[in-house]
Motif scaffolding. Structure first.
Motif, PDB file in Angstrom:
ATOM      1  N   GLN A  15      97.221 -38.575 114.820  1.00  0.00           N
ATOM      2  CA  GLN A  15      97.294 -39.608 115.837  1.00  0.00           C
ATOM      3  C   GLN A  15      96.320 -39.276 116.966  1.00  0.00           C
ATOM      4  O   GLN A  15      96.222 -38.144 117.404  1.00  0.00           O
ATOM      5  N   ALA A  16      95.610 -40.276 117.442  1.00  0.00           N
ATOM      6  CA  ALA A  16      94.637 -40.087 118.509  1.00  0.00           C
ATOM      7  C   ALA A  16      95.337 -39.700 119.811  1.00  0.00           C
ATOM      8  O   ALA A  16      96.424 -40.169 120.108  1.00  0.00           O
ATOM      9  N   MET A  17      94.675 -38.841 120.569  1.00  0.00           N
ATOM     10  CA  MET A  17      95.161 -38.463 121.893  1.00  0.00           C
ATOM     11  C   MET A  17      94.684 -39.539 122.872  1.00  0.00           C
ATOM     12  O   MET A  17      93.512 -39.905 122.875  1.00  0.00           O
ATOM     13  N   SER A  18      95.580 -40.030 123.688  1.00  0.00           N
ATOM     14  CA  SER A  18      95.185 -41.025 124.679  1.00  0.00           C
ATOM     15  C   SER A  18      94.550 -40.329 125.884  1.00  0.00           C
ATOM     16  O   SER A  18      94.753 -39.130 126.104  1.00  0.00           O
ATOM     17  N   LEU A  19      93.815 -41.083 126.675  1.00  0.00           N
ATOM     18  CA  LEU A  19      93.244 -40.520 127.905  1.00  0.00           C
ATOM     19  C   LEU A  19      94.345 -40.108 128.872  1.00  0.00           C
ATOM     20  O   LEU A  19      94.210 -39.119 129.589  1.00  0.00           O
ATOM     21  N   SER A  20      95.428 -40.842 128.866  1.00  0.00           N
ATOM     22  CA  SER A  20      96.563 -40.495 129.719  1.00  0.00           C
ATOM     23  C   SER A  20      97.142 -39.142 129.326  1.00  0.00           C
ATOM     24  O   SER A  20      97.450 -38.308 130.181  1.00  0.00           O
ATOM     25  N   THR A  21      97.273 -38.915 128.026  1.00  0.00           N
ATOM     26  CA  THR A  21      97.766 -37.620 127.540  1.00  0.00           C
ATOM     27  C   THR A  21      96.773 -36.515 127.883  1.00  0.00           C
ATOM     28  O   THR A  21      97.164 -35.430 128.311  1.00  0.00           O
ATOM     29  N   PHE A  22      95.487 -36.800 127.695  1.00  0.00           N
ATOM     30  CA  PHE A  22      94.455 -35.817 128.047  1.00  0.00           C
ATOM     31  C   PHE A  22      94.586 -35.417 129.514  1.00  0.00           C
ATOM     32  O   PHE A  22      94.616 -34.235 129.852  1.00  0.00           O
ATOM     33  N   ARG A  23      94.676 -36.414 130.402  1.00  0.00           N
ATOM     34  CA  ARG A  23      94.802 -36.119 131.832  1.00  0.00           C
ATOM     35  C   ARG A  23      96.046 -35.285 132.123  1.00  0.00           C
ATOM     36  O   ARG A  23      95.999 -34.316 132.868  1.00  0.00           O
ATOM     37  N   GLY A  24      97.166 -35.702 131.545  1.00  0.00           N
ATOM     38  CA  GLY A  24      98.417 -34.986 131.793  1.00  0.00           C
ATOM     39  C   GLY A  24      98.370 -33.538 131.347  1.00  0.00           C
ATOM     40  O   GLY A  24      98.776 -32.642 132.091  1.00  0.00           O
ATOM     41  N   LEU A  25      97.862 -33.304 130.140  1.00  0.00           N
ATOM     42  CA  LEU A  25      97.767 -31.929 129.641  1.00  0.00           C
ATOM     43  C   LEU A  25      96.796 -31.108 130.466  1.00  0.00           C
ATOM     44  O   LEU A  25      97.044 -29.931 130.768  1.00  0.00           O
ATOM     45  N   CYS A  26      95.696 -31.710 130.831  1.00  0.00           N
ATOM     46  CA  CYS A  26      94.689 -31.009 131.608  1.00  0.00           C
ATOM     47  C   CYS A  26      95.223 -30.649 133.000  1.00  0.00           C
ATOM     48  O   CYS A  26      95.113 -29.511 133.447  1.00  0.00           O
ATOM     49  N   LEU A  27      95.835 -31.607 133.668  1.00  0.00           N
ATOM     50  CA  LEU A  27      96.362 -31.363 135.011  1.00  0.00           C
ATOM     51  C   LEU A  27      97.515 -30.368 134.996  1.00  0.00           C
ATOM     52  O   LEU A  27      97.652 -29.556 135.908  1.00  0.00           O
ATOM     53  N   ALA A  28      98.337 -30.428 133.957  1.00  0.00           N
ATOM     54  CA  ALA A  28      99.501 -29.540 133.879  1.00  0.00           C
ATOM     55  C   ALA A  28      99.110 -28.083 133.706  1.00  0.00           C
ATOM     56  O   ALA A  28      99.888 -27.192 134.025  1.00  0.00           O
ATOM     57  N   SER A  29      97.900 -27.849 133.232  1.00  0.00           N
ATOM     58  CA  SER A  29      97.483 -26.470 133.013  1.00  0.00           C
ATOM     59  C   SER A  29      97.248 -25.751 134.322  1.00  0.00           C
ATOM     60  O   SER A  29      97.306 -24.533 134.389  1.00  0.00           O
ATOM     61  N   GLY A  30      96.959 -26.486 135.378  1.00  0.00           N
ATOM     62  CA  GLY A  30      96.734 -25.891 136.683  1.00  0.00           C
ATOM     63  C   GLY A  30      95.477 -25.053 136.724  1.00  0.00           C
ATOM     64  O   GLY A  30      94.750 -24.947 135.759  1.00  0.00           O
ATOM     65  N   GLY A  31      95.219 -24.475 137.849  1.00  0.00           N
ATOM     66  CA  GLY A  31      94.047 -23.612 138.013  1.00  0.00           C
ATOM     67  C   GLY A  31      94.451 -22.163 138.018  1.00  0.00           C
ATOM     68  O   GLY A  31      95.612 -21.814 137.866  1.00  0.00           O
ATOM     69  N   GLU A  32      93.465 -21.319 138.212  1.00  0.00           N
ATOM     70  CA  GLU A  32      93.748 -19.897 138.306  1.00  0.00           C
ATOM     71  C   GLU A  32      94.491 -19.642 139.605  1.00  0.00           C
ATOM     72  O   GLU A  32      94.197 -20.224 140.641  1.00  0.00           O
ATOM     73  N   SER A  59      90.368 -20.982 144.432  1.00  0.00           N
ATOM     74  CA  SER A  59      90.449 -22.339 144.962  1.00  0.00           C
ATOM     75  C   SER A  59      90.221 -23.366 143.851  1.00  0.00           C
ATOM     76  O   SER A  59      89.895 -24.507 144.114  1.00  0.00           O
ATOM     77  N   CYS A  60      90.411 -22.955 142.630  1.00  0.00           N
ATOM     78  CA  CYS A  60      90.216 -23.818 141.473  1.00  0.00           C
ATOM     79  C   CYS A  60      91.306 -24.889 141.437  1.00  0.00           C
ATOM     80  O   CYS A  60      92.488 -24.594 141.538  1.00  0.00           O
ATOM     81  N   SER A  61      90.888 -26.121 141.299  1.00  0.00           N
ATOM     82  CA  SER A  61      91.840 -27.224 141.232  1.00  0.00           C
ATOM     83  C   SER A  61      91.669 -27.963 139.918  1.00  0.00           C
ATOM     84  O   SER A  61      90.560 -28.393 139.583  1.00  0.00           O
ATOM     85  N   SER A  62      92.761 -28.124 139.193  1.00  0.00           N
ATOM     86  CA  SER A  62      92.678 -28.860 137.934  1.00  0.00           C
ATOM     87  C   SER A  62      92.262 -30.305 138.172  1.00  0.00           C
ATOM     88  O   SER A  62      91.582 -30.905 137.347  1.00  0.00           O
ATOM     89  N   MET A  63      92.620 -30.873 139.317  1.00  0.00           N
ATOM     90  CA  MET A  63      92.234 -32.255 139.617  1.00  0.00           C
ATOM     91  C   MET A  63      90.710 -32.378 139.733  1.00  0.00           C
ATOM     92  O   MET A  63      90.141 -33.365 139.287  1.00  0.00           O
ATOM     93  N   ASP A  64      90.075 -31.370 140.327  1.00  0.00           N
ATOM     94  CA  ASP A  64      88.619 -31.411 140.503  1.00  0.00           C
ATOM     95  C   ASP A  64      87.876 -31.281 139.181  1.00  0.00           C
ATOM     96  O   ASP A  64      86.714 -31.656 139.085  1.00  0.00           O
ATOM     97  N   ILE A  65      88.534 -30.741 138.182  1.00  0.00           N
ATOM     98  CA  ILE A  65      87.903 -30.559 136.875  1.00  0.00           C
ATOM     99  C   ILE A  65      88.314 -31.662 135.904  1.00  0.00           C
ATOM    100  O   ILE A  65      87.482 -32.230 135.201  1.00  0.00           O
TER     101      ILE A  65
END
Length: 109
Positions: free
Chosen positions: A23-40, A44-50
């Protein structure tokens, strides 16, 4: 002999079911997984900025697997050229890996 035949049929069925359920990953799922990973934690790493800029690039419908993978690679490379990569290497790597997964589930046959 009968057990062998039944076992082979069951294994063949399981192998085929794995192919059909992709099943294809939606952009919404991509954003959620990416943001949930957080930064170091100690930077000053921000997951939102990446994640958001990368999702914006993917939202423009790359059209093909090759172009989509190029977006992932080029985006990560652009961050590596600046100081962001030094502070956010694991975050950028994770975002790139999720991007690749998005591309492969969206554009592969």
């Amino acid at each position: 002999m009968r057990r062998l035949v039944v076992s082979c049929l069951v294994l063949a069925g399981l192998a085929c079911s794995g192919c059909a359920g992709k099943q294809a990953m939606s952009l919404s799922t991509f954003r959620g997984l990416c943001l949930a990973s957080g930064g170091e934690k100690n930077s000053s790493c921000s997951s939102m900025d990446i994640c958001y800029p990368l999702a914006d690039l993917l939202e423009k419908e790359p059209g093909s697997l090759g172009h989509c993978l190029d977006i992932c690679r080029d985006y990560a490379a652009s961050l590596a050229q600046g100081s962001v990569m030094n502070r956010c290497a694991s975050m950028v790597n994770m975002a790139q890996n999720l991007c690749i997964k998005y591309c492969r589930t969206t554009y592969e046959p």
